[in-house]
Scaffold this motif. Structure first.
Motif, PDB file in Angstrom:
ATOM      1  N   ARG A 166       0.853  -1.191   0.000  1.00 32.83           N
ATOM      2  CA  ARG A 166       0.000   0.000   0.000  1.00 32.83           C
ATOM      3  C   ARG A 166       0.888   1.239   0.000  1.00 32.83           C
ATOM      4  O   ARG A 166       1.890   1.312   0.714  1.00 32.83           O
ATOM      5  CB  ARG A 166      -0.912   0.012   1.222  1.00 32.83           C
ATOM      6  N   PHE A 167       0.517   2.247  -0.804  1.00 27.65           N
ATOM      7  CA  PHE A 167       1.300   3.468  -0.920  1.00 27.65           C
ATOM      8  C   PHE A 167       0.378   4.647  -1.181  1.00 27.65           C
ATOM      9  O   PHE A 167      -0.793   4.475  -1.549  1.00 27.65           O
ATOM     10  CB  PHE A 167       2.335   3.353  -2.048  1.00 27.65           C
ATOM     11  N   LEU A 168       0.908   5.850  -0.998  1.00 27.10           N
ATOM     12  CA  LEU A 168       0.155   7.081  -1.212  1.00 27.10           C
ATOM     13  C   LEU A 168       0.453   7.614  -2.598  1.00 27.10           C
ATOM     14  O   LEU A 168       1.613   7.905  -2.915  1.00 27.10           O
ATOM     15  CB  LEU A 168       0.521   8.123  -0.150  1.00 27.10           C
ATOM     16  N   SER A 219      -2.888  12.115  -6.667  1.00 19.57           N
ATOM     17  CA  SER A 219      -4.238  12.232  -6.109  1.00 19.57           C
ATOM     18  C   SER A 219      -4.279  12.293  -4.588  1.00 19.57           C
ATOM     19  O   SER A 219      -5.286  12.723  -4.013  1.00 19.57           O
ATOM     20  CB  SER A 219      -5.084  11.036  -6.578  1.00 19.57           C
ATOM     21  N   GLY A 220      -3.191  11.856  -3.937  1.00 26.58           N
ATOM     22  CA  GLY A 220      -3.195  11.801  -2.482  1.00 26.58           C
ATOM     23  C   GLY A 220      -3.960  10.633  -1.926  1.00 26.58           C
ATOM     24  O   GLY A 220      -4.140  10.518  -0.710  1.00 26.58           O
ATOM     25  N   GLN A 221      -4.420   9.726  -2.796  1.00 26.11           N
ATOM     26  CA  GLN A 221      -5.185   8.576  -2.359  1.00 26.11           C
ATOM     27  C   GLN A 221      -4.273   7.385  -2.047  1.00 26.11           C
ATOM     28  O   GLN A 221      -3.184   7.253  -2.610  1.00 26.11           O
ATOM     29  CB  GLN A 221      -6.189   8.166  -3.438  1.00 26.11           C
ATOM     30  N   GLY A 222      -4.742   6.536  -1.160  1.00 26.43           N
ATOM     31  CA  GLY A 222      -4.019   5.306  -0.876  1.00 26.43           C
ATOM     32  C   GLY A 222      -4.301   4.267  -1.937  1.00 26.43           C
ATOM     33  O   GLY A 222      -5.454   3.926  -2.204  1.00 26.43           O
ATOM     34  N   LEU A 223      -3.258   3.767  -2.587  1.00 23.89           N
ATOM     35  CA  LEU A 223      -3.382   2.744  -3.619  1.00 23.89           C
ATOM     36  C   LEU A 223      -2.561   1.530  -3.202  1.00 23.89           C
ATOM     37  O   LEU A 223      -1.855   1.566  -2.182  1.00 23.89           O
ATOM     38  CB  LEU A 223      -2.899   3.279  -4.975  1.00 23.89           C
ATOM     39  N   PHE A 224      -2.624   0.470  -3.989  1.00 15.25           N
ATOM     40  CA  PHE A 224      -1.834  -0.712  -3.664  1.00 15.25           C
ATOM     41  C   PHE A 224      -1.441  -1.459  -4.931  1.00 15.25           C
ATOM     42  O   PHE A 224      -2.036  -1.298  -5.999  1.00 15.25           O
ATOM     43  CB  PHE A 224      -2.592  -1.633  -2.703  1.00 15.25           C
ATOM     44  N   ARG A 225      -0.400  -2.281  -4.787  1.00 15.32           N
ATOM     45  CA  ARG A 225       0.009  -3.228  -5.807  1.00 15.32           C
ATOM     46  C   ARG A 225       0.194  -4.590  -5.135  1.00 15.32           C
ATOM     47  O   ARG A 225       0.667  -4.660  -3.997  1.00 15.32           O
ATOM     48  CB  ARG A 225       1.333  -2.818  -6.477  1.00 15.32           C
ATOM     49  N   VAL A 226      -0.178  -5.638  -5.847  1.00 16.20           N
ATOM     50  CA  VAL A 226       0.063  -6.998  -5.356  1.00 16.20           C
ATOM     51  C   VAL A 226       1.164  -7.612  -6.209  1.00 16.20           C
ATOM     52  O   VAL A 226       1.054  -7.661  -7.440  1.00 16.20           O
ATOM     53  CB  VAL A 226      -1.214  -7.854  -5.425  1.00 16.20           C
TER      54      VAL A 226
END
Length: 420
Positions: free
Chosen positions: A321-323, A327-334
Motif C-alpha cells: 500500500r502506498f500514497l 491524487s493523495g489517495q491510498g493505492l496498492f500493488r500486489v
C-alpha cells in the motif's frame, strides 16, 4: 632522517579501487603489496553480474573481471589474501605495518578448482567460494566457522581432496612491512535494511535483496518465488532501503542506477514479468540520463512513493500500500516478489583503521577525504574508493588512479628522485 629508497607501496583492499591502484603502481614501475581481508580479490563488485540487455548498460561490472585478469599478469605485485592490518606505527618517515593472515590451507599450486571440498563440507559457510572465476583457488576455508579450527572434529575436505591441496594444520601468520606510502581502499558493506519497519518483517514471504536477485539472474532459468517455486508474474523494487532515513540520512547515489539496470535486465530476460519500482528521487544514470530514464519508463512502472504497509495475501503474494503522489489517495500493488535495493554503508573496519592510521571519519562513518589534512596528520596515507563514501565502479577507478598520482608526487618530493 631522509629515506632515498622507495619501498613497496601497500594497498589495503582488493576491490576495484585497490585493484586499479595496484595496476597503476605496476605500470608506473613501483612495487606494490595488495592486501585483502577476504580470501578473494575483486571485492563486492565482483559479485555483480553484467546488466546488458540488447545493448551495454554501462554498469562497469566487466571492468572488475578485466581488472582481475590484468592483476595476475602485472609485474612487481605481491598479494596477501585473507589478511588484515592489525597494527601501524610511524617511525622515521616510514609506516611499520603488522599484517595478520588467516591460514591458507588450500595450496594454489595443487588446487584444480574441482569444487569437491565445497560439495562435501558438512557446515554451511565453512568452505567459501569466490564470486569471480578469475580467483585461484576459487575456494577457501573460513576458520571462524570450520569445525577443524573450533575443536578438531572435522577434516573432511582434506581427506577427499583428490590432489592433496588441503592442509588444515597450516597456522595463521604475521608479516611486518615497512612502507613510505599506503593507499586505503577498504570498500564498504551493503546497507542493512532498517531495524524497524515493514521491510524487515521476514516472516512475510518472498522479500529478497538486490544481492539475492543477482544470484537468480546468474543462475538463469525461470524467475521463481523462493517460498514455493512459482513463476514470478509481478516483481517490485523498493529503492533507498537502508539510506535516506533518520539513521542514515545520506544518499547512497549508486542505488538508482543499480536498481533500474537490474529491473531492465529482468524485463529483458523475462519479458512476461511486470516490474514496478518505488522510489523517492532518481539520481542521474549514465552518460545520457534523460534517454536512460525515458527508456526505463517505457519498460517499467515507476511510482514516486515508498510503500508504508506490507501484508501477505492468501497465496503468498505481497500487498503493498502506498500514497499516490498525484491524487493523495491510498493505492496498492500486489506482487509475487519484492526486491529491496539496499544502499552503501561504511566499511566495518573504518573506525579501527581511522584510529590506527590517524585518519578522521565523516558524520556518516566513512573515512574523511581531504589530502592536505590527511598528510598533516598521516603523511604517506592516501584514500580511494567507497571507503570515502558512496560511489560507482567507474568513480572508484578514477579516484584510485588519482590516488596513485598523489603517491608518485609524494614519493618524488620525499626522495628527491623522479618516479616514472
Amino acid at each position: 632522517m631522509r629515506n632515498d629508497k622507495v619501498t613497496p607501496v601497500v594497498v589495503l583492499g582488493g576491490g576495484i579501487a585497490g585493484i586499479t591502484a595496484a595496476l597503476e603502481l605496476s605500470r608506473a614501475g613501483l612495487p606494490a603489496v595488495l592486501v585483502e581481508k577476504s580470501p578473494f580479490f575483486g571485492g563486492l563488485a565482483a559479485s555483480f553480474g553484467c546488466k546488458a540487455t540488447d545493448v551495454c548498460q554501462k554498469c562497469g561490472a566487466c571492468r572488475v573481471e578485466q581488472g582481475l585478469r590484468d592483476l595476475w599478469a602485472a609485474p612487481g605485485l605481491t598479494f596477501y589474501p585473507h589478511t588484515e592490518l592489525v597494527d601501524s606505527r610511524s617511525e622515521n618517515g616510514l609506516l611499520r605495518l603488522t599484517l595478520k593472515s588467516q591460514p591458507q590451507v588450500i595450496d594454489p599450486q595443487l588446487c584444480t578448482n574441482c569444487g569437491l571440498c565445497l560439495e562435501e563440507c558438512p557446515v554451511p559457510g565453512a568452505m567459501m567460494s569466490a564470486a569471480s572465476a578469475e580467483n585461484h583457488p576459487r575456494f577457501a576455508v573460513n576458520p571462524a566457522v570450520c569445525l577443524h579450527f573450533k575443536d578438531g572434529s572435522c577434516h573432511r575436505c582434506q581427506d577427499i581432496c583428490p590432489t592433496q591441496a588441503i592442509d588444515l594444520t597450516r597456522p595463521e601468520t604475521q608479516t611486518q612491512l615497512e612502507t613510505q606510502s599506503l593507499i586505503v581502499a577498504t570498500g564498504y558493506k551493503p546497507a542493512p535494511p532498517p531495524a524497524r519497519g515493514d521491510y524487515t518483517d521476514y516472516s512475510l514471504p518472498n522479500i529478497i535483496t538486490g544481492w539475492e536477485l543477482e544470484e537468480m539472474t546468474r543462475e538463469g532459468g525461470l524467475l521463481v518465488r523462493p517460498s514455493d517455486g512459482r513463476p514470478v508474474r509481478h516483481l517490485a523494487f523498493i529503492q533507498c532501503v537502508g539510506s535516506r532515513d533518520q539513521e542514515h540520512p545520506y544518499c547512497s547515489r549508486v542505488c538508482c542506477a543499480y536498481g533500474l539496470r537490474l529491473a531492465r535486465l529482468v524485463r529483458h530476460r523475462w519479458p512476461e514479468v511486470r516490474v514496478t519500482t518505488f522510489y523517492m528521487d532518481l539520481q542521474n544514470v549514465g552518460p545520457d540520463p534523460q534517454e536512460f530514464e525515458a527508456a526505463v519508463r517505457r519498460e517499467i512502472e515507476l511510482i514516486r512513493a515508498l510503500p508504508g504497509d506490507l501484508t501477505a495475501t492468501a497465496d503468498g503474494s505481497l500487498r503493498l500500500r502506498f500514497l499516490d503522489e498525484a491524487s493523495g489517495q491510498g493505492l496498492f500493488r500486489v506482487v509475487d516478489l519484492l526486491v529491496l535495493a539496499v544502499g552503501i554503508a561504511p566499511g566495518p573496519d573504518n573506525a579501527k583503521l581511522a584510529e590506527m592510521l590517524h585518519l578522521k571519519l565523516d558524520p556518516d562513518g566513512f573515512l574523511k577525504d581531504g589530502q592536505e589534512d590527511i598528510q598533516a596528520k598521516a603523511p604517506g596515507v592516501f584514500l580511494a574508493g567507497t571507503a570515502t563514501g558512496p560511489q560507482g565502479i567507474l568513480e572508484c577507478i578514477a579516484q584510485a588512479t588519482q590516488s596513485v598520482r598523489q603517491v608518485r608526487q609524494y614519493l618524488e618530493a620525499k626522495t628527491g628522485n623522479p618516479v616514472t
